[in-house]
Motif scaffolding. Structure first.
Motif, PDB file in Angstrom:
ATOM      1  N   GLY A  30     -11.659  19.717   5.856  1.00 16.06           N
ATOM      2  CA  GLY A  30     -11.095  19.158   4.639  1.00 16.06           C
ATOM      3  C   GLY A  30     -12.123  18.391   3.836  1.00 16.06           C
ATOM      4  O   GLY A  30     -13.331  18.485   4.050  1.00 16.06           O
ATOM      5  N   ARG A  31     -11.637  17.570   2.918  1.00 14.58           N
ATOM      6  CA  ARG A  31     -12.522  16.749   2.084  1.00 14.58           C
ATOM      7  C   ARG A  31     -11.827  15.439   1.773  1.00 14.58           C
ATOM      8  O   ARG A  31     -10.592  15.354   1.726  1.00 14.58           O
ATOM      9  N   ALA A  32     -12.641  14.394   1.561  1.00 15.56           N
ATOM     10  CA  ALA A  32     -12.141  13.071   1.207  1.00 15.56           C
ATOM     11  C   ALA A  32     -12.752  12.684  -0.130  1.00 15.56           C
ATOM     12  O   ALA A  32     -13.966  12.785  -0.318  1.00 15.56           O
ATOM     13  N   ILE A  33     -11.910  12.254  -1.064  1.00 16.15           N
ATOM     14  CA  ILE A  33     -12.378  11.886  -2.389  1.00 16.15           C
ATOM     15  C   ILE A  33     -11.772  10.538  -2.769  1.00 16.15           C
ATOM     16  O   ILE A  33     -10.775  10.092  -2.180  1.00 16.15           O
ATOM     17  N   VAL A  34     -12.375   9.879  -3.766  1.00 15.51           N
ATOM     18  CA  VAL A  34     -11.907   8.587  -4.233  1.00 15.51           C
ATOM     19  C   VAL A  34     -11.660   8.674  -5.731  1.00 15.51           C
ATOM     20  O   VAL A  34     -12.400   9.337  -6.461  1.00 15.51           O
ATOM     21  N   ALA A  35     -10.603   8.017  -6.185  1.00 14.82           N
ATOM     22  CA  ALA A  35     -10.262   7.993  -7.610  1.00 14.82           C
ATOM     23  C   ALA A  35      -9.639   6.634  -7.910  1.00 14.82           C
ATOM     24  O   ALA A  35      -9.563   5.746  -7.045  1.00 14.82           O
ATOM     25  N   ARG A  36      -9.197   6.446  -9.156  1.00 14.81           N
ATOM     26  CA  ARG A  36      -8.560   5.190  -9.540  1.00 14.81           C
ATOM     27  C   ARG A  36      -7.054   5.371  -9.564  1.00 14.81           C
ATOM     28  O   ARG A  36      -6.538   6.360 -10.100  1.00 14.81           O
ATOM     29  N   SER A  37      -6.375   4.432  -8.970  1.00 14.28           N
ATOM     30  CA  SER A  37      -4.924   4.472  -8.912  1.00 14.28           C
ATOM     31  C   SER A  37      -4.320   4.136 -10.280  1.00 14.28           C
ATOM     32  O   SER A  37      -4.928   3.440 -11.105  1.00 14.28           O
ATOM     33  N   THR A  38      -3.101   4.601 -10.501  1.00 15.11           N
ATOM     34  CA  THR A  38      -2.396   4.252 -11.736  1.00 15.11           C
ATOM     35  C   THR A  38      -2.049   2.773 -11.769  1.00 15.11           C
ATOM     36  O   THR A  38      -1.752   2.214 -12.832  1.00 15.11           O
ATOM     37  N   ARG A  39      -2.084   2.123 -10.587  1.00 15.74           N
ATOM     38  CA  ARG A  39      -1.829   0.686 -10.512  1.00 15.74           C
ATOM     39  C   ARG A  39      -3.101  -0.127 -10.706  1.00 15.74           C
ATOM     40  O   ARG A  39      -3.075  -1.354 -10.582  1.00 15.74           O
ATOM     41  N   SER A  58      -2.708  23.269   1.269  1.00 15.00           N
ATOM     42  CA  SER A  58      -3.362  22.061   1.757  1.00 15.00           C
ATOM     43  C   SER A  58      -2.340  20.983   2.041  1.00 15.00           C
ATOM     44  O   SER A  58      -1.273  20.920   1.419  1.00 15.00           O
ATOM     45  N   ALA A  59      -2.681  20.123   2.997  1.00 10.90           N
ATOM     46  CA  ALA A  59      -1.943  18.897   3.248  1.00 10.90           C
ATOM     47  C   ALA A  59      -2.678  17.778   2.523  1.00 10.90           C
ATOM     48  O   ALA A  59      -3.842  17.496   2.820  1.00 10.90           O
ATOM     49  N   VAL A  60      -2.035  17.154   1.555  1.00 13.63           N
ATOM     50  CA  VAL A  60      -2.673  16.152   0.700  1.00 13.63           C
ATOM     51  C   VAL A  60      -2.116  14.780   1.061  1.00 13.63           C
ATOM     52  O   VAL A  60      -0.909  14.530   0.944  1.00 13.63           O
ATOM     53  N   LEU A  61      -3.014  13.881   1.515  1.00 15.36           N
ATOM     54  CA  LEU A  61      -2.659  12.510   1.844  1.00 15.36           C
ATOM     55  C   LEU A  61      -3.318  11.591   0.824  1.00 15.36           C
ATOM     56  O   LEU A  61      -4.524  11.689   0.583  1.00 15.36           O
ATOM     57  N   GLU A  62      -2.528  10.689   0.232  1.00 18.45           N
ATOM     58  CA  GLU A  62      -3.038   9.723  -0.737  1.00 18.45           C
ATOM     59  C   GLU A  62      -2.698   8.319  -0.272  1.00 18.45           C
ATOM     60  O   GLU A  62      -1.554   8.038   0.108  1.00 18.45           O
ATOM     61  N   VAL A  63      -3.694   7.445  -0.257  1.00 19.18           N
ATOM     62  CA  VAL A  63      -3.515   6.040   0.083  1.00 19.18           C
ATOM     63  C   VAL A  63      -3.883   5.233  -1.158  1.00 19.18           C
ATOM     64  O   VAL A  63      -5.025   5.249  -1.607  1.00 19.18           O
ATOM     65  N   ASP A  64      -2.904   4.545  -1.694  1.00 22.17           N
ATOM     66  CA  ASP A  64      -2.999   3.931  -3.022  1.00 22.17           C
ATOM     67  C   ASP A  64      -2.821   2.420  -2.880  1.00 22.17           C
ATOM     68  O   ASP A  64      -1.845   1.952  -2.284  1.00 22.17           O
ATOM     69  N   GLY A 106      -5.846   0.033  -8.811  1.00 20.33           N
ATOM     70  CA  GLY A 106      -6.654  -0.074  -7.605  1.00 20.33           C
ATOM     71  C   GLY A 106      -7.362   1.223  -7.265  1.00 20.33           C
ATOM     72  O   GLY A 106      -7.609   2.073  -8.119  1.00 20.33           O
ATOM     73  N   ALA A 107      -7.660   1.374  -5.987  1.00 22.57           N
ATOM     74  CA  ALA A 107      -8.359   2.568  -5.503  1.00 22.57           C
ATOM     75  C   ALA A 107      -7.346   3.571  -4.980  1.00 22.57           C
ATOM     76  O   ALA A 107      -6.332   3.198  -4.371  1.00 22.57           O
ATOM     77  N   LEU A 108      -7.629   4.834  -5.204  1.00 21.15           N
ATOM     78  CA  LEU A 108      -6.812   5.917  -4.669  1.00 21.15           C
ATOM     79  C   LEU A 108      -7.719   6.798  -3.814  1.00 21.15           C
ATOM     80  O   LEU A 108      -8.606   7.484  -4.326  1.00 21.15           O
ATOM     81  N   LEU A 109      -7.516   6.742  -2.504  1.00 14.36           N
ATOM     82  CA  LEU A 109      -8.287   7.555  -1.569  1.00 14.36           C
ATOM     83  C   LEU A 109      -7.440   8.751  -1.172  1.00 14.36           C
ATOM     84  O   LEU A 109      -6.309   8.587  -0.695  1.00 14.36           O
ATOM     85  N   VAL A 135       0.871  -1.189   0.000  1.00 14.00           N
ATOM     86  CA  VAL A 135       0.000   0.000   0.000  1.00 14.00           C
ATOM     87  C   VAL A 135       0.900   1.228   0.000  1.00 14.00           C
ATOM     88  O   VAL A 135       1.827   1.334   0.817  1.00 14.00           O
ATOM     89  N   GLN A 136       0.652   2.124  -0.907  1.00 15.75           N
ATOM     90  CA  GLN A 136       1.454   3.338  -0.997  1.00 15.75           C
ATOM     91  C   GLN A 136       0.741   4.486  -0.274  1.00 15.75           C
ATOM     92  O   GLN A 136      -0.415   4.791  -0.561  1.00 15.75           O
ATOM     93  N   VAL A 137       1.461   5.093   0.656  1.00 26.58           N
ATOM     94  CA  VAL A 137       0.933   6.225   1.431  1.00 26.58           C
ATOM     95  C   VAL A 137       1.819   7.431   1.155  1.00 26.58           C
ATOM     96  O   VAL A 137       3.023   7.402   1.454  1.00 26.58           O
TER      97      VAL A 137
END
Length: 499
Positions: free
Chosen positions: A419-428, A367-373, A430-433, A357-359
C-alpha cells in the motif's frame, strides 16, 4: 581455456586429416584402376592384331607401367629390363584359360603391386603398377604440419581471446577481494563486456550499492538512536542522582516536599515510559521487514477498532470518532494494528480535547482506505515531504513526547503490504493521514465457520456495535481485554514494548 581451444583445434585437424586421407586414397585407387584398364585394352588390341607371341614389348624404360603376356601354354613374356612381377596366380590362369574375362588383383597397398589381367585370344595380358603410397605420406605430413601450426595458432588466439573475454571477470575478482580486505563498499566495477558478463557486473554493482545503502542506514540509525536516547537518559540520570544524593544526606523528606516528590516520581515514570517506547520503536525499525508473523485474511475494521481500543487504554483522555466499514485485506494483523495505533497516537497529540480524532475506513474501488483526521494545527508545507522519515520531528513537535519513529513505522508496514501512506490537510484544519491497502475478497460463509480449524481468517467483530456508513461517533473502549475481543482473538500483540 587456452588448452581447451588448442585441443579442440588439434582434434578438428586430426578428424579432417582422417577424412581427407580416406577420400584421397579412394580417389587415387580409382584413378590407378582406370589407367590400368586403359593400358590393358591398348595392349590387348595390339595382341589381337599380331598375336600374343608376336606383340611387341618395348624395353622397360626404368619407370611406369609393368606388362606381361600369358601365352596359351602358360608361359609368359615380359619386356627386357623390367622388374620381375609376382608369379601368375591361379585366378589369373583361369582368366587366361577363358574361365573369366578379367581380374584386378592386389588392390591392397601391402602387396606392392596392382595387377590387372585381361583375356585376349587364347591367353591374357597383364598390366601392373607399383603401389606407391608416397602421395598419401606427403599429404599426411603436410596435414601434420598444418595441424601443428593451427594448434599453435589456435592456442595463441584462444589465449588472447580468453584474456580479453575474462578481463572483466579478473577485475570483478580483484574488486571483490579488495572489498573483502578493506570493507570499502564504495568500489564500483565499470560495466563492460557483453551478455552474461555485463549482467553479472551489473548485479555485483547493484549488490554493492545495496550494501552501501544498508551500511549507511545502519550508521544513521545508530547516530539517530544515540541522539534520541541522550536526552531522556540524561534527564533520568539527573533525577535519579538527585534522589540518591538527598537520600544519602538524609534530607530527602525536608528537601523535597510530598508534592515535589510526587512530581519528580511522575517525571521519572514518564521518562522510563518514553525510553521503553523508544526502545520498542528502535527494535521495530532495526528489524525492518523481518517478521515471524504470518499473513492472514482479515477484516481491516477489526484491526482498526482494536488499535483504537489500545490507544484509548494508553491515553484515557483521547477521544476517537469511529466510522468504519468492513473491508477485507491480506496482511499481518499485529503489524497493521501497530501502524494504526501509531496514526491514532500521533493524531491524539495534536487534536484538542474537545475535538475527537476521526478514524474512517471504507472500500474505494479495489483498495481499503483508512483516514485518521485530527483538528490540530496541521503540518506545515516544508514538513510534509519528511513526515514519514525516521526520527524526523517538526519544530512545533519537539516539545511533545515522541521519538519521530512512529510514522516511519507506519510507512514501512504499509509499503510492506503493498500500500501507500500519504498526508494531506483535514477539512478541520489539522492533519489528514491516509493509508491505502489492496483489498481482498471476503471469505465465504463456510470459510468463516471453519476459520478456527483450517483457515487463517480473522472473522467478524464482536457484539459491540461500530458505526459503518453512518455519522461518526466516539468509541469508548477502555481495556486491553476489549481490544483483544475486537480483534477476534484472546492474544494481544506487543505494542510499544508492552507485554
Amino acid at each position: 581455456m587456452t588448452v581447451i581451444a588448442a585441443t579442440a583445434i588439434a582434434v578438428s585437424v586430426f578428424v579432417s586429416f582422417q577424412v581427407a586421407s580416406e577420400l584421397m586414397d579412394h580417389k587415387l585407387l580409382d584413378t590407378a584402376e582406370d589407367q590400368l584398364h586403359a593400358d590393358s585394352r591398348v595392349l590387348a588390341t595390339n595382341a589381337e592384331r599380331v598375336g600374343l607371341a608376336q606383340v611387341p614389348l618395348p624395353p622397360y624404360p626404368g619407370s611406369g607401367r609393368l606388362v606381361r603376356v600369358i601365352l596359351p601354354d602358360g608361359s609368359t613374356r615380359t619386356p627386357a629390363g623390367q622388374p620381375a612381377l609376382p608369379p601368375v596366380s591361379e585366378d589369373a590362369e583361369r582368366v587366361a584359360q577363358g574361365l573369366s574375362t578379367d581380374l584386378l588383383e592386389s588392390t591392397d597397398w601391402n602387396d606392392g603391386y596392382r595387377v590387372y589381367t585381361l583375356r585376349v585370344g587364347d591367353g591374357a595380358v597383364q598390366v601392373a603398377d607399383l603401389a606407391d603410397d608416397s602421395p598419401i605420406n606427403e599429404f599426411g605430413f603436410g596435414m601434420l604440419v598444418i595441424g601443428l601450426l593451427c594448434a599453435a595458432g589456435g592456442a595463441l588466439v584462444g589465449r588472447t581471446v580468453a584474456r580479453a573475454a575474462l578481463a572483466p571477470i579478473d577485475r570483478l575478482t580483484a574488486t571483490a577481494v579488495r572489498v573483502a580486505d578493506t570493507r570499502d563498499l564504495d568500489a564500483s566495477i565499470p560495466a563492460e563486456g557483453g551478455g552474461e558478463i555485463r549482467q553479472l557486473i551489473q548485479s555485483i554493482n547493484d549488490m554493492l550499492a545495496a550494501l552501501r545503502d544498508s551500511r549507511q542506514a545502519q550508521r544513521l540509525l545508530a547516530e539517530d538512536a544515540s541522539h534520541e536516547l541522550k536526552t531522556p537518559l540524561t534527564s533520568l540520570r539527573l533525577n535519579v542522582e538527585l534522589l540518591i544524593r538527598l537520600d544519602r544526606r538524609g534530607t530527602l523528606d525536608s528537601a523535597l516536599p510530598a508534592q515535589s516528590r510526587t512530581r519528580l516520581l511522575n517525571d521519572l515514570g514518564a521518562q522510563v515510559a518514553e525510553l521503553s517506547t523508544l526502545a520498542a520503536e528502535l527494535t521495530e525499525v532495526a528489524r525492518g521487514d523481518v517478521s515471524d508473523e504470518s499473513t492472514e485474511l482479515l477484516d481491516f475494521a477489526d484491526v482498526v477498532v482494536a488499535a483504537v481500543a489500545r490507544a484509548r487504554s494508553r491515553t484515557p483522555d483521547i477521544q476517537v470518532a469511529l466510522d468504519v466499514g468492513s473491508v477485507w485485506v491480506s496482511g499481518r494483523p499485529a503489524a497493521l494494528q501497530r501502524a494504526v495505533l501509531n496514526l491514532v497516537d500521533n493524531a491524539g497529540k495534536w487534536s484538542p480535547a474537545e475535538q475527537p480524532v476521526q478514524v474512517r475506513l471504507r472500500a474505494v474501488d479495489e483498495s481499503a482506505v483508512l483516514e485518521v483526521d485530527d483538528a490540530g494545527p496541521g503540518i506545515d508545507g516544508p514538513d510534509v515531504p519528511r513526515v514519514f522519515d525516521r526520527f524526523y520531528r517538526a519544530d512545533s513537535a519537539r516539545a511533545l513526547p515522541g521519538s519521530g519513529l512512529g510514522l516511519s513505522i507506519v510507512r514501512r508496514v504499509v509499503e510492506a503490504h503493498g500500500g501507500r501512506a500519504i498526508v494531506a490537510r483535514s477539512t478541520r484544519g489539522g492533519a489528514l493521514l491516509r493509508v491505502d491497502l489492496p483489498a481482498a475478497s471476503p471469505p465465504t460463509a463456510s470459510a468463516l465457520s471453519t476459520a478456527e480449524k483450517d483457515t487463517p481468517v480473522r472473522s467478524a467483530r464482536p457484539a459491540q456495535p461500530v458505526a459503518a456508513g453512518s455519522a461518526a461517533r466516539t468509541a469508548e473502549v477502555g481495556s486491553h481485554a476489549e481490544a483483544a475481543d475486537f480483534c477476534g482473538s484472546d492474544r494481544e500483540p506487543p505494542v510499544n514494548g508492552e507485554d
